[in-house]
Write an enzyme that holds these catalytic residues in place. Sequence first.
Site, PDB file in Angstrom:
ATOM      1  N   LYS A  81      34.868  36.664  19.191  1.00 55.14           N
ATOM      2  CA  LYS A  81      36.028  37.106  19.957  1.00 55.14           C
ATOM      3  C   LYS A  81      37.255  36.871  19.105  1.00 55.14           C
ATOM      4  O   LYS A  81      37.308  35.906  18.328  1.00 55.14           O
ATOM      5  CB  LYS A  81      36.135  36.269  21.241  1.00 55.14           C
ATOM      6  CG  LYS A  81      36.958  36.899  22.322  1.00 55.14           C
ATOM      7  CD  LYS A  81      36.108  37.785  23.214  1.00 55.14           C
ATOM      8  CE  LYS A  81      36.945  38.484  24.267  1.00 55.14           C
ATOM      9  NZ  LYS A  81      36.145  39.267  25.199  1.00 55.14           N
ATOM     10  N   GLY A 183      38.896  42.803  44.325  1.00 52.52           N
ATOM     11  CA  GLY A 183      39.347  43.563  43.144  1.00 52.52           C
ATOM     12  C   GLY A 183      38.769  44.958  43.185  1.00 52.52           C
ATOM     13  O   GLY A 183      37.547  45.132  43.170  1.00 52.52           O
ATOM     14  N   GLY A 185      39.684  47.513  40.955  1.00 56.78           N
ATOM     15  CA  GLY A 185      40.095  48.180  39.723  1.00 56.78           C
ATOM     16  C   GLY A 185      38.946  48.960  39.127  1.00 56.78           C
ATOM     17  O   GLY A 185      38.082  49.491  39.848  1.00 56.78           O
ATOM     18  N   VAL A 187      36.231  48.092  37.520  1.00 53.21           N
ATOM     19  CA  VAL A 187      34.879  47.613  37.829  1.00 53.21           C
ATOM     20  C   VAL A 187      34.626  47.594  39.343  1.00 53.21           C
ATOM     21  O   VAL A 187      33.679  48.217  39.834  1.00 53.21           O
ATOM     22  CB  VAL A 187      34.646  46.207  37.214  1.00 53.21           C
ATOM     23  CG1 VAL A 187      33.312  45.641  37.668  1.00 53.21           C
ATOM     24  CG2 VAL A 187      34.704  46.280  35.698  1.00 53.21           C
TER      25      VAL A 187
HETATM   26  P1  NAD Z   1      41.183  46.074  36.308  1.00 52.72           P
HETATM   27  O1  NAD Z   1      42.479  45.576  35.799  1.00 52.72           O
HETATM   28  O2  NAD Z   1      40.868  47.531  36.236  1.00 52.72           O
HETATM   29  O3  NAD Z   1      41.016  45.655  37.847  1.00 52.72           O
HETATM   30  C1  NAD Z   1      41.250  44.372  38.319  1.00 52.72           C
HETATM   31  C2  NAD Z   1      41.766  44.508  39.739  1.00 52.72           C
HETATM   32  O4  NAD Z   1      41.815  43.220  40.335  1.00 52.72           O
HETATM   33  C3  NAD Z   1      43.176  45.096  39.830  1.00 52.72           C
HETATM   34  O5  NAD Z   1      43.181  46.169  40.746  1.00 52.72           O
HETATM   35  C4  NAD Z   1      44.018  43.914  40.311  1.00 52.72           C
HETATM   36  O6  NAD Z   1      45.119  44.310  41.117  1.00 52.72           O
HETATM   37  C5  NAD Z   1      42.999  43.124  41.105  1.00 52.72           C
HETATM   38  N1  NAD Z   1      43.314  41.717  41.328  1.00 52.72           N
HETATM   39  C6  NAD Z   1      43.909  40.826  40.490  1.00 52.72           C
HETATM   40  N2  NAD Z   1      44.003  39.623  41.079  1.00 52.72           N
HETATM   41  C7  NAD Z   1      43.451  39.742  42.308  1.00 52.72           C
HETATM   42  C8  NAD Z   1      43.253  38.847  43.379  1.00 52.72           C
HETATM   43  N3  NAD Z   1      43.659  37.587  43.333  1.00 52.72           N
HETATM   44  N4  NAD Z   1      42.640  39.316  44.506  1.00 52.72           N
HETATM   45  C9  NAD Z   1      42.245  40.608  44.604  1.00 52.72           C
HETATM   46  N5  NAD Z   1      42.412  41.503  43.592  1.00 52.72           N
HETATM   47  C10 NAD Z   1      43.011  41.072  42.472  1.00 52.72           C
HETATM   48  O7  NAD Z   1      40.071  45.203  35.553  1.00 52.72           O
HETATM   49  P2  NAD Z   1      38.515  45.501  35.438  1.00 52.72           P
HETATM   50  O8  NAD Z   1      38.249  46.166  34.136  1.00 52.72           O
HETATM   51  O9  NAD Z   1      38.051  46.128  36.704  1.00 52.72           O
HETATM   52  O10 NAD Z   1      37.929  44.014  35.320  1.00 52.72           O
HETATM   53  C11 NAD Z   1      37.727  43.204  36.461  1.00 52.72           C
HETATM   54  C12 NAD Z   1      37.020  41.920  36.066  1.00 52.72           C
HETATM   55  O11 NAD Z   1      35.770  42.237  35.449  1.00 52.72           O
HETATM   56  C13 NAD Z   1      37.772  41.056  35.052  1.00 52.72           C
HETATM   57  O12 NAD Z   1      37.473  39.700  35.320  1.00 52.72           O
HETATM   58  C14 NAD Z   1      37.143  41.445  33.731  1.00 52.72           C
HETATM   59  O13 NAD Z   1      37.257  40.402  32.785  1.00 52.72           O
HETATM   60  C15 NAD Z   1      35.705  41.628  34.161  1.00 52.72           C
HETATM   61  N6  NAD Z   1      34.928  42.485  33.267  1.00 52.72           N
HETATM   62  C16 NAD Z   1      35.304  43.766  33.035  1.00 52.72           C
HETATM   63  C17 NAD Z   1      34.528  44.565  32.199  1.00 52.72           C
HETATM   64  C18 NAD Z   1      34.884  46.011  31.948  1.00 52.72           C
HETATM   65  O14 NAD Z   1      34.042  46.718  31.365  1.00 52.72           O
HETATM   66  N7  NAD Z   1      36.043  46.495  32.361  1.00 52.72           N
HETATM   67  C19 NAD Z   1      33.364  44.055  31.597  1.00 52.72           C
HETATM   68  C20 NAD Z   1      32.973  42.729  31.868  1.00 52.72           C
HETATM   69  C21 NAD Z   1      33.770  41.957  32.715  1.00 52.72           C
END
Ligand code: NAD
Length: 355
Positions: A81, A183, A185, A187
């Site tokens: 990383k 969440g 977003g 994912v």
């Molecule tokens: P994203 O930014 O698209 O979505 C995250 C969402 O969570 C946002 O809509 C945000 O408003 C919301 N959020 C933040 N704090 C919150 C809370 N306290 N309560 C409710 N909602 C809240 O991010 P993502 O890509 O969907 O990633 C989400 C999680 O998955 C992260 O922890 C990320 O590290 C993990 N992750 C993502 C991937 C990927 O491929 N994108 C891969 C592995 C792990």
Amino acid sequence: MTAFWTEADFDDHELVQLVRDRRSGLTAIIALHSTHLGPAAGGTRFWHYADAGEAMRDALRLSRGMSYKNAMAGLPMGGGKAVILAGEDKAKTPDMLAAFGDAVEALGGRYVTAEDVGIGESDMVAVSQRTDYVSGLPVSGEGAAGGDPGPFTAMGIYHGIKAAVRYKLGKDSVEGVHVAIQGTGSVGGGVARLLAKDGARLTLSDINQARAAELAEELGAQTAAPDAIMGVACDVFSPNALGAILDEDGIARLDTPIVAGGANNQLARAHHGRMLAERGILYAPDYVINAGGIISVTLEYLARRNGTPSDINEVRKRIARIPERLEEVWRKSDESGQSPDVVADRMAQELIGRG
Ligand code: NAD
């Protein structure tokens, strides 16, 4: 900065490199935890840290996590990383990305980078002007693997939730199963859409309440306030927002037999895995269930290196095997009495030659 060799998070990392480029103002740390299974793969985070020690801890912890994640996903990659220490203004310049690309190139392929928090696809394209050791580049052509990993991560979590429902509740379908999603977003939203197609009952929550409401409207789901979602009585709680939500308080609030979601580092501390088990809650270790995205970007990278076309069907096939790994973890957990997070860590350590 605290000497990293006294850091609790230092875990015999093979290489920890501080990168400084005065001209562009780049300061970065590249941590390679293990290259036992292949080049150390893992994204680059662009973040304003309170101090350099915090950045070092992030790099050490996240790179070890990537070793475990890649090993458990059956990928021929080690774990690494990079973190770029952003200024308070979070200014990111093309020169900085170029200097970072040079640093990755200088490692000669021991490290392969990708997007992470604060680094998008266009940044990776900029880095790729200086080095080929980059994944997560835009998809080229119909049926090709790669691009935004979010939908692939969501697909893996969807399969993982179905496996957990089968394992814990003895149900072959998620029809009518109540899933509370924190969440919505990239994912969480993807997981919700896939589950809705199968007739699951959904409660959605996001600090961006308009976002959750819009998706709920589209899918015919309920919403819950951000501070209420962890206490919703449901069959599956799926955290897809923040890490470290499973602490004493969070676990006490849960009213679910299953926790299965994509957020990284869900357990606030190591002993919280045991606390979940003691409450009879089945936990899907985060780095096992959320490997769909890394599977996609890795296959994209390997195809490009080998000069062969990448194949989205192969990505889908591998993601569909995430449940097998989870079931293996849960079975071993039941047999040994150790919590699933401990079992998964042991399995990953064995795979990377540190058993
Ligand atoms: P994203 O930014 O698209 O979505 C995250 C969402 O969570 C946002 O809509 C945000 O408003 C919301 N959020 C933040 N704090 C919150 C809370 N306290 N309560 C409710 N909602 C809240 O991010 P993502 O890509 O969907 O990633 C989400 C999680 O998955 C992260 O922890 C990320 O590290 C993990 N992750 C993502 C991937 C990927 O491929 N994108 C891969 C592995 C792990």
